[in-house]
Design an enzyme around this catalytic site. Sequence first.
Site, PDB file in Angstrom:
ATOM      1  N   ASN A   1       3.762  -7.174   6.110  1.00 24.64           N
ATOM      2  CA  ASN A   1       2.973  -8.347   5.746  1.00 24.64           C
ATOM      3  C   ASN A   1       2.975  -8.602   4.248  1.00 24.64           C
ATOM      4  O   ASN A   1       2.858  -9.749   3.797  1.00 24.64           O
ATOM      5  CB  ASN A   1       1.537  -8.189   6.241  1.00 24.64           C
ATOM      6  CG  ASN A   1       1.404  -8.417   7.737  1.00 24.64           C
ATOM      7  OD1 ASN A   1       2.300  -8.967   8.375  1.00 24.64           O
ATOM      8  ND2 ASN A   1       0.297  -7.988   8.304  1.00 24.64           N
TER       9      ASN A   1
ATOM     10  N   ALA B   1       0.836  -1.205   0.000  1.00 29.74           N
ATOM     11  CA  ALA B   1       0.000   0.000   0.000  1.00 29.74           C
ATOM     12  C   ALA B   1       0.866   1.248   0.000  1.00 29.74           C
ATOM     13  O   ALA B   1       0.647   2.184  -0.780  1.00 29.74           O
ATOM     14  CB  ALA B   1      -0.931  -0.003   1.206  1.00 29.74           C
TER      15      ALA B   1
ATOM     16  N   ARG C   1     -12.839 -18.704   4.038  1.00 25.68           N
ATOM     17  CA  ARG C   1     -11.892 -18.837   5.144  1.00 25.68           C
ATOM     18  C   ARG C   1     -12.555 -18.885   6.505  1.00 25.68           C
ATOM     19  O   ARG C   1     -12.170 -19.677   7.373  1.00 25.68           O
ATOM     20  CB  ARG C   1     -10.903 -17.663   5.112  1.00 25.68           C
ATOM     21  CG  ARG C   1      -9.818 -17.826   4.094  1.00 25.68           C
ATOM     22  CD  ARG C   1      -8.875 -16.650   4.115  1.00 25.68           C
ATOM     23  NE  ARG C   1      -7.833 -16.829   3.123  1.00 25.68           N
ATOM     24  CZ  ARG C   1      -6.969 -15.895   2.777  1.00 25.68           C
ATOM     25  NH1 ARG C   1      -7.053 -14.686   3.331  1.00 25.68           N
ATOM     26  NH2 ARG C   1      -6.039 -16.127   1.874  1.00 25.68           N
TER      27      ARG C   1
ATOM     28  N   HIS D   1      -5.183 -13.559  11.031  1.00 28.17           N
ATOM     29  CA  HIS D   1      -4.615 -13.298   9.715  1.00 28.17           C
ATOM     30  C   HIS D   1      -4.832 -11.885   9.195  1.00 28.17           C
ATOM     31  O   HIS D   1      -3.894 -11.232   8.750  1.00 28.17           O
ATOM     32  CB  HIS D   1      -5.202 -14.299   8.711  1.00 28.17           C
ATOM     33  CG  HIS D   1      -4.603 -14.223   7.337  1.00 28.17           C
ATOM     34  ND1 HIS D   1      -3.251 -14.367   7.105  1.00 28.17           N
ATOM     35  CD2 HIS D   1      -5.182 -14.032   6.118  1.00 28.17           C
ATOM     36  CE1 HIS D   1      -3.011 -14.269   5.803  1.00 28.17           C
ATOM     37  NE2 HIS D   1      -4.160 -14.047   5.191  1.00 28.17           N
TER      38      HIS D   1
ATOM     39  N   ARG E   1     -12.679 -11.579   4.208  1.00 24.34           N
ATOM     40  CA  ARG E   1     -11.964 -11.206   2.980  1.00 24.34           C
ATOM     41  C   ARG E   1     -11.803 -12.399   2.051  1.00 24.34           C
ATOM     42  O   ARG E   1     -11.392 -13.476   2.476  1.00 24.34           O
ATOM     43  CB  ARG E   1     -10.585 -10.630   3.317  1.00 24.34           C
ATOM     44  CG  ARG E   1      -9.753 -10.347   2.070  1.00 24.34           C
ATOM     45  CD  ARG E   1      -8.481  -9.616   2.368  1.00 24.34           C
ATOM     46  NE  ARG E   1      -7.511 -10.374   3.120  1.00 24.34           N
ATOM     47  CZ  ARG E   1      -6.718 -11.313   2.605  1.00 24.34           C
ATOM     48  NH1 ARG E   1      -6.823 -11.654   1.326  1.00 24.34           N
ATOM     49  NH2 ARG E   1      -5.835 -11.929   3.361  1.00 24.34           N
TER      50      ARG E   1
ATOM     51  N   HIS F   1      -7.039 -17.200   9.573  1.00 22.18           N
ATOM     52  CA  HIS F   1      -6.687 -18.090   8.468  1.00 22.18           C
ATOM     53  C   HIS F   1      -6.763 -19.527   8.963  1.00 22.18           C
ATOM     54  O   HIS F   1      -6.276 -19.841  10.050  1.00 22.18           O
ATOM     55  CB  HIS F   1      -5.274 -17.770   7.970  1.00 22.18           C
ATOM     56  CG  HIS F   1      -4.995 -18.294   6.601  1.00 22.18           C
ATOM     57  ND1 HIS F   1      -4.829 -19.634   6.335  1.00 22.18           N
ATOM     58  CD2 HIS F   1      -4.841 -17.659   5.409  1.00 22.18           C
ATOM     59  CE1 HIS F   1      -4.592 -19.797   5.038  1.00 22.18           C
ATOM     60  NE2 HIS F   1      -4.597 -18.617   4.457  1.00 22.18           N
TER      61      HIS F   1
ATOM     62  N   GLU G   1      -8.132 -20.252  -5.043  1.00 21.78           N
ATOM     63  CA  GLU G   1      -8.146 -20.313  -3.583  1.00 21.78           C
ATOM     64  C   GLU G   1      -9.584 -20.322  -3.085  1.00 21.78           C
ATOM     65  O   GLU G   1     -10.532 -20.276  -3.866  1.00 21.78           O
ATOM     66  CB  GLU G   1      -7.352 -19.139  -2.994  1.00 21.78           C
ATOM     67  CG  GLU G   1      -5.874 -19.175  -3.380  1.00 21.78           C
ATOM     68  CD  GLU G   1      -5.067 -18.042  -2.779  1.00 21.78           C
ATOM     69  OE1 GLU G   1      -5.547 -17.407  -1.819  1.00 21.78           O
ATOM     70  OE2 GLU G   1      -3.959 -17.783  -3.273  1.00 21.78           O
TER      71      GLU G   1
ATOM     72  N   GLY H   1      -0.084 -16.324  -1.240  1.00 25.49           N
ATOM     73  CA  GLY H   1      -1.124 -16.730  -2.185  1.00 25.49           C
ATOM     74  C   GLY H   1      -1.031 -16.078  -3.542  1.00 25.49           C
ATOM     75  O   GLY H   1      -1.160 -16.724  -4.567  1.00 25.49           O
TER      76      GLY H   1
ATOM     77  N   SER I   1      -6.225  -8.908  -0.942  1.00 21.61           N
ATOM     78  CA  SER I   1      -5.553  -7.901  -0.118  1.00 21.61           C
ATOM     79  C   SER I   1      -4.482  -7.144  -0.894  1.00 21.61           C
ATOM     80  O   SER I   1      -4.420  -5.908  -0.835  1.00 21.61           O
ATOM     81  CB  SER I   1      -4.949  -8.546   1.129  1.00 21.61           C
ATOM     82  OG  SER I   1      -4.081  -9.603   0.784  1.00 21.61           O
ATOM     83  N   LEU I   2      -3.622  -7.853  -1.623  1.00 13.24           N
ATOM     84  CA  LEU I   2      -2.613  -7.149  -2.427  1.00 13.24           C
ATOM     85  C   LEU I   2      -3.282  -6.332  -3.522  1.00 13.24           C
ATOM     86  O   LEU I   2      -2.832  -5.234  -3.860  1.00 13.24           O
ATOM     87  CB  LEU I   2      -1.626  -8.145  -3.027  1.00 13.24           C
ATOM     88  CG  LEU I   2      -0.708  -8.891  -2.053  1.00 13.24           C
ATOM     89  CD1 LEU I   2       0.258  -9.791  -2.801  1.00 13.24           C
ATOM     90  CD2 LEU I   2       0.051  -7.927  -1.155  1.00 13.24           C
TER      91      LEU I   2
END
Length: 477
Positions: free
Chosen positions: A44, A18, A270, A322, A357, A227, A114, A50, A362-363
């Site tokens: 992180n 970010a 998850r 997580h 999520r 997670h 995933e 993933g 996230s990325l």
Amino acid sequence: MSLQFERVDVLIIGAGLAAVTVALHLPRTLNVLLVAKHEVTSANSDLAQGGIASSYLEPSSVDHERDTLVASKLAAVPDRVYTLVEEGRTAIQELERFGVVFDRDATGYAVGREGAHGMNRIFHAGGDETGRHVMATLRRQLPDNVTVMEHVLIDTLTKSDGRVSGATGFNGETRLHVQAGAVVLATGGIGGLIDWTSNCRSVTGDGLVLAESVGARLTNLSRIQFHPTLLAVDSPHLVTEALRGAGATLVDTSGNHVMGQHPLGSLAPRDEVARTLTNHVGPVYLDTSRVERLDERFPKLVATCDAHGIDIRRIPVRPGLHFHMGGVDVDAYGRTKVAGLYAVGEVADTGVHGKNRLASNSLLECWVFGKRVAATMTLEEKPFTVNETTVFEVSDDLFGRYRQQIGEWLTISPQLGKIVSFLENTQQLPRTKHVTRQLSEQTLSIEAARLLARAMMRTEDGYEQDRFARTADGIST
């Protein structure tokens, strides 16, 4: 105490994807300071295994949008999700232009799948070390107008005439003052507050405390994702969900499929998998016998298992903290309600994750919303006025006991009594004007934990009738 003063256009607090995304997309005429709490690699983002989810290869982003909303328990904000997945369609090409090399096979991109994804759309770089490869590449691309400082702890934001004007903290052990035309919080989540987590130890919710102290709004703090698969050894290591996407299944000691009753099996969302594993009696393993080219696709996992003497064909796992879906309330461009203050990445509540999520979003969130922050940022220089700073006066031993208490209630099934006990024990902590880096860091951790604890108490009070839904938030009894 010696003092260092810096005057910049933009201060970015954090060093993960970010933070780097914002820095890469700001005008090169600006003087930008990016500060890392420890080493820049202690983020992180560097640990991400993933990959990055994107509908780049699909006819549209509709399916990715649907999967994100369903995984969120329909609690995500639809227009924000649309922004994430639609603008995320170009993320792979954009990252490649910065030099990122994504894995390929004989058919093209080697995309994986995933949990809760309806199809293969996870792009990897270096197998299960995507984060390390992406971050190393992007950091090399940072332009000359960006100065990176390591071992900088920011403990206070300064404010003048209603606008954030900079920050104070420590550069090593030297007191640091930074005047800035705008400040970006990219400090990550909360996982480092406890031991059993996939997060870096340094990621302890600092951004929440900094934002709240200047009047920014915090939302959905009780939405915490656990997670399902951390390596069940003495120290936690993430076992990527991509392993299940490649064919691994969760089994008990007799080889029975633990998630066999779920329509998606081991690739269920998850929160549902983590809840099932938490309630399961006895050990749970990942059976990898059906995973092809395991050594080639998951080199980090293979090396970790070898180091711990674990049979890669049968990996013991357990859930761990997580990701934080809640955070600093922002608009679609990362703006908080406080002028001059922006938040992006896991510290921000962008509304794209809801109560759970979707894997590898996230990325993508960091990239999409980091670009938006950079594109809309406005600068305004205000007088830099530093108020008196105080910190909690706690010994190492006492802080260790508080940290242990946090670990007892910051779980997938916390006990209300333990939350109350922590809040009562930290309510009347003495403060001191003798500010040191260590005391500042410990104070930020305790204050962040208190913010989370109070949010959990409010969740308990306000939604006592909805115990099932609150399990997805990490709040259950």
